[in-house]
Design a protein around this motif. Structure first.
Motif, PDB file in Angstrom:
ATOM      1  N   ASP A   1     -37.052  49.433 -12.487  1.00  0.00           N
ATOM      2  CA  ASP A   1     -36.793  48.317 -13.405  1.00  0.00           C
ATOM      3  C   ASP A   1     -35.396  47.725 -13.285  1.00  0.00           C
ATOM      4  O   ASP A   1     -35.209  46.635 -12.744  1.00  0.00           O
ATOM      5  CB  ASP A   1     -37.056  48.778 -14.852  1.00  0.00           C
ATOM      6  CG  ASP A   1     -36.950  47.640 -15.846  1.00  0.00           C
ATOM      7  OD1 ASP A   1     -37.295  46.498 -15.486  1.00  0.00           O
ATOM      8  OD2 ASP A   1     -36.516  47.882 -16.984  1.00  0.00           O
ATOM      9  N   SER A   2     -34.378  48.449 -13.766  1.00  0.00           N
ATOM     10  CA  SER A   2     -33.110  47.756 -14.051  1.00  0.00           C
ATOM     11  C   SER A   2     -32.329  47.308 -12.820  1.00  0.00           C
ATOM     12  O   SER A   2     -31.519  46.389 -12.913  1.00  0.00           O
ATOM     13  CB  SER A   2     -32.223  48.630 -14.947  1.00  0.00           C
ATOM     14  OG  SER A   2     -31.973  49.861 -14.339  1.00  0.00           O
ATOM     15  N   SER A   3     -32.572  47.936 -11.652  1.00  0.00           N
ATOM     16  CA  SER A   3     -31.779  47.533 -10.475  1.00  0.00           C
ATOM     17  C   SER A   3     -32.270  46.208  -9.877  1.00  0.00           C
ATOM     18  O   SER A   3     -31.586  45.586  -9.082  1.00  0.00           O
ATOM     19  CB  SER A   3     -31.834  48.629  -9.398  1.00  0.00           C
ATOM     20  OG  SER A   3     -33.158  48.750  -8.916  1.00  0.00           O
ATOM     21  N   VAL A   4     -33.471  45.812 -10.278  1.00  0.00           N
ATOM     22  CA  VAL A   4     -34.093  44.603  -9.707  1.00  0.00           C
ATOM     23  C   VAL A   4     -34.086  43.500 -10.759  1.00  0.00           C
ATOM     24  O   VAL A   4     -34.371  43.751 -11.930  1.00  0.00           O
ATOM     25  CB  VAL A   4     -35.554  44.911  -9.289  1.00  0.00           C
ATOM     26  CG1 VAL A   4     -36.284  43.647  -8.860  1.00  0.00           C
ATOM     27  CG2 VAL A   4     -35.581  45.953  -8.186  1.00  0.00           C
ATOM     28  N   GLY A   5     -33.743  42.294 -10.373  1.00  0.00           N
ATOM     29  CA  GLY A   5     -33.914  41.171 -11.294  1.00  0.00           C
ATOM     30  C   GLY A   5     -32.644  40.570 -11.832  1.00  0.00           C
ATOM     31  O   GLY A   5     -32.676  39.537 -12.482  1.00  0.00           O
TER      32      GLY A   5
ATOM     33  N   SER B   1     -24.703  38.881 -17.955  1.00  0.00           N
ATOM     34  CA  SER B   1     -24.930  37.711 -17.099  1.00  0.00           C
ATOM     35  C   SER B   1     -26.194  37.941 -16.271  1.00  0.00           C
ATOM     36  O   SER B   1     -26.705  39.065 -16.216  1.00  0.00           O
ATOM     37  CB  SER B   1     -23.737  37.537 -16.144  1.00  0.00           C
ATOM     38  OG  SER B   1     -23.646  38.676 -15.300  1.00  0.00           O
ATOM     39  N   PHE B   2     -26.686  36.882 -15.676  1.00  0.00           N
ATOM     40  CA  PHE B   2     -27.721  37.037 -14.655  1.00  0.00           C
ATOM     41  C   PHE B   2     -26.999  37.007 -13.323  1.00  0.00           C
ATOM     42  O   PHE B   2     -26.300  36.025 -13.014  1.00  0.00           O
ATOM     43  CB  PHE B   2     -28.731  35.883 -14.724  1.00  0.00           C
ATOM     44  CG  PHE B   2     -29.642  35.970 -15.909  1.00  0.00           C
ATOM     45  CD1 PHE B   2     -30.783  36.767 -15.861  1.00  0.00           C
ATOM     46  CD2 PHE B   2     -29.362  35.287 -17.077  1.00  0.00           C
ATOM     47  CE1 PHE B   2     -31.630  36.866 -16.957  1.00  0.00           C
ATOM     48  CE2 PHE B   2     -30.201  35.375 -18.181  1.00  0.00           C
ATOM     49  CZ  PHE B   2     -31.333  36.167 -18.118  1.00  0.00           C
ATOM     50  N   TYR B   3     -27.128  38.057 -12.576  1.00  0.00           N
ATOM     51  CA  TYR B   3     -26.425  38.097 -11.287  1.00  0.00           C
ATOM     52  C   TYR B   3     -27.231  38.948 -10.307  1.00  0.00           C
ATOM     53  O   TYR B   3     -27.298  40.169 -10.442  1.00  0.00           O
ATOM     54  CB  TYR B   3     -25.017  38.681 -11.483  1.00  0.00           C
ATOM     55  CG  TYR B   3     -24.131  38.467 -10.273  1.00  0.00           C
ATOM     56  CD1 TYR B   3     -23.722  37.187  -9.908  1.00  0.00           C
ATOM     57  CD2 TYR B   3     -23.738  39.545  -9.485  1.00  0.00           C
ATOM     58  CE1 TYR B   3     -22.939  36.986  -8.794  1.00  0.00           C
ATOM     59  CE2 TYR B   3     -22.949  39.349  -8.373  1.00  0.00           C
ATOM     60  CZ  TYR B   3     -22.555  38.065  -8.034  1.00  0.00           C
ATOM     61  OH  TYR B   3     -21.776  37.855  -6.921  1.00  0.00           O
ATOM     62  N   GLN B   4     -27.866  38.276  -9.364  1.00  0.00           N
ATOM     63  CA  GLN B   4     -28.778  38.998  -8.474  1.00  0.00           C
ATOM     64  C   GLN B   4     -28.016  39.855  -7.465  1.00  0.00           C
ATOM     65  O   GLN B   4     -27.054  39.399  -6.853  1.00  0.00           O
ATOM     66  CB  GLN B   4     -29.669  38.015  -7.702  1.00  0.00           C
ATOM     67  CG  GLN B   4     -30.607  37.205  -8.575  1.00  0.00           C
ATOM     68  CD  GLN B   4     -31.608  38.050  -9.353  1.00  0.00           C
ATOM     69  OE1 GLN B   4     -31.879  39.212  -9.002  1.00  0.00           O
ATOM     70  NE2 GLN B   4     -32.142  37.504 -10.421  1.00  0.00           N
ATOM     71  N   PRO B   5     -28.464  41.117  -7.294  1.00  0.00           N
ATOM     72  CA  PRO B   5     -27.884  41.918  -6.216  1.00  0.00           C
ATOM     73  C   PRO B   5     -28.305  41.343  -4.862  1.00  0.00           C
ATOM     74  O   PRO B   5     -29.411  40.809  -4.734  1.00  0.00           O
ATOM     75  CB  PRO B   5     -28.510  43.301  -6.427  1.00  0.00           C
ATOM     76  CG  PRO B   5     -29.741  43.057  -7.226  1.00  0.00           C
ATOM     77  CD  PRO B   5     -29.521  41.795  -8.019  1.00  0.00           C
TER      78      PRO B   5
END
Ligand code: GLY
Length: 342
Positions: free
Chosen positions: A128-132, A148-152
């Motif tokens: 879940d948390s590592s993606v998105g 924030s929204f910040y894609q890996p």
């Protein structure tokens, strides 16, 4: 290894998933690196980190949700500045959800954004948390209030890390896996008759959970059109329980939250009874559902949740296999039904 791509307006995230993903992918991370991890993970994997990232600074936060705060965020940013990170440097979040959330936020803020690689080591963060791209710290006793929204740029999901997890952490991740089962018929069918604590089996469902999340996030990266909200199934009551009973884990609380919310949905005449009962049985395979003595006091935290404005509480509830609904319920009615359910 399964390779999954998440395309959003802001970034393309490559997700590598499988046993041995770390050793295959870690040495390809080029340039200056800054590692963030926690005390529990560092105890187990300091040698591995040293083997792959010998020259890189490692910032270790105390394990646990309490560390997800502005004070630690400032300390991390300060250490990043001291290490003279540049725009093309990479922050590596090596750990569970707390590490991923605070490291992601630090990466998004430093120089308005440096590269971020998530290396989730817990079942929950892997599914879940590592993606998105959601990053955050807790603030004023509200979970994830500042973020924030910040894609890996990359997510390296090595299922081999599951071997060192205590069973409580497996339970925690199963909270999210059962959530996916309530949202996705294929995952529901895959987990219904299986041994949920078997690591090989878990490793086999992780890519399906990630794929489900990738589909949702690619259609609603910023949680705006309702698609991403479904990923919060069980979380309204779950987060409230988590904030009230400070020592219970996120996954346990989500499962208990889901259990209570299933009761509420049933009382409101939503969904199929047979399906609800089978979801309840799945939950009971993972936790002994606690009859929270102070569930109504805990509910006050649901009112403070950033997703709940005014006199109503929003819940995402399963209706039938692979389908869910959003319901708005008056807060007093919500508390009354919670009391009845306990
Ligand atoms: N964990 C919920 C989400 O990423 O939207």
């Amino acid at each position: 290894m399964t390779e999954i791509t998440l395309n959003t307006a802001s970034c393309t995230s490559l997700i590598h998933c499988g046993q041995g993903a770390f050793s295959e992918c870690a040495s390809n991370i080029s340039g200056q690196k800054f590692i963030i991890t926690d005390t529990n993970v560092y105890k187990i994997y300091s040698r591995l980190l040293n083997e792959y990232f010998a020259q890189s600074p490692v910032f270790v936060i105390k394990a646990g949700e309490k560390s997800k705060n502005l004070f630690n965020l400032t300390k991390i940013l300060s250490a990043m500045a001291d290490a003279e990170l540049k725009r093309d440097s990479t922050v590596i979040a090596f750990g569970g959800g707390v590490v991923g959330d605070i490291a992601g936020l630090a990466a998004s803020l430093y120089m308005r954004g440096v590269r971020l690689v998530q290396i989730p080591t817990t079942l929950l963060s892997q599914v879940d948390s590592s993606v998105g791209g959601k990053t955050a710290v807790d603030f004023k006793n509200i979970k994830n209030l500042v973020g924030s929204f910040y894609q890996p740029h990359e997510v390296i999901v090595d299922t081999g890390f599951l071997k060192t997890l205590p069973v409580r952490q497996i339970r925690c991740g199963l909270g999210e896996i059962i959530k996916y089962a309530a949202l996705d018929k294929n995952i529901y069918n895959a987990i219904s008759d299986n041994d949920l604590f078997n690591l090989e089996f878990l490793a086999s469902v992780i890519p399906d959970c990630i794929k489900h999340k990738v589909d949702v996030v690619s259609s609603d990266e910023r949680d705006l059109n309702g698609a991403r909200k479904t990923l919060n199934l069980g979380h309204t009551t779950g987060h409230a329980l988590e904030l009230f009973y400070k020592r219970k884990s996120h996954g346990e609380c989500v499962l208990a939250g889901m259990y209570y919310e299933l009761y509420i949905a049933q009382k409101l005449g939503i969904g199929e009874k047979k399906y609800f009962n089978s979801l309840r049985r799945l939950i009971e395979k993972v936790i002994r559902v606690p009859k929270y003595a102070d569930v109504e006091k805990a509910a006050a935290f649901a009112k403070m949740d950033k997703k709940n404005a005014g006199a109503n509480i929003t819940l995402i509830v399963p209706e039938r296999e692979g389908e869910c609904a959003e319901i708005n319920i008056n807060f007093d009615e919500y508390v009354r039904l919670l009391k009845e359910a306990k």
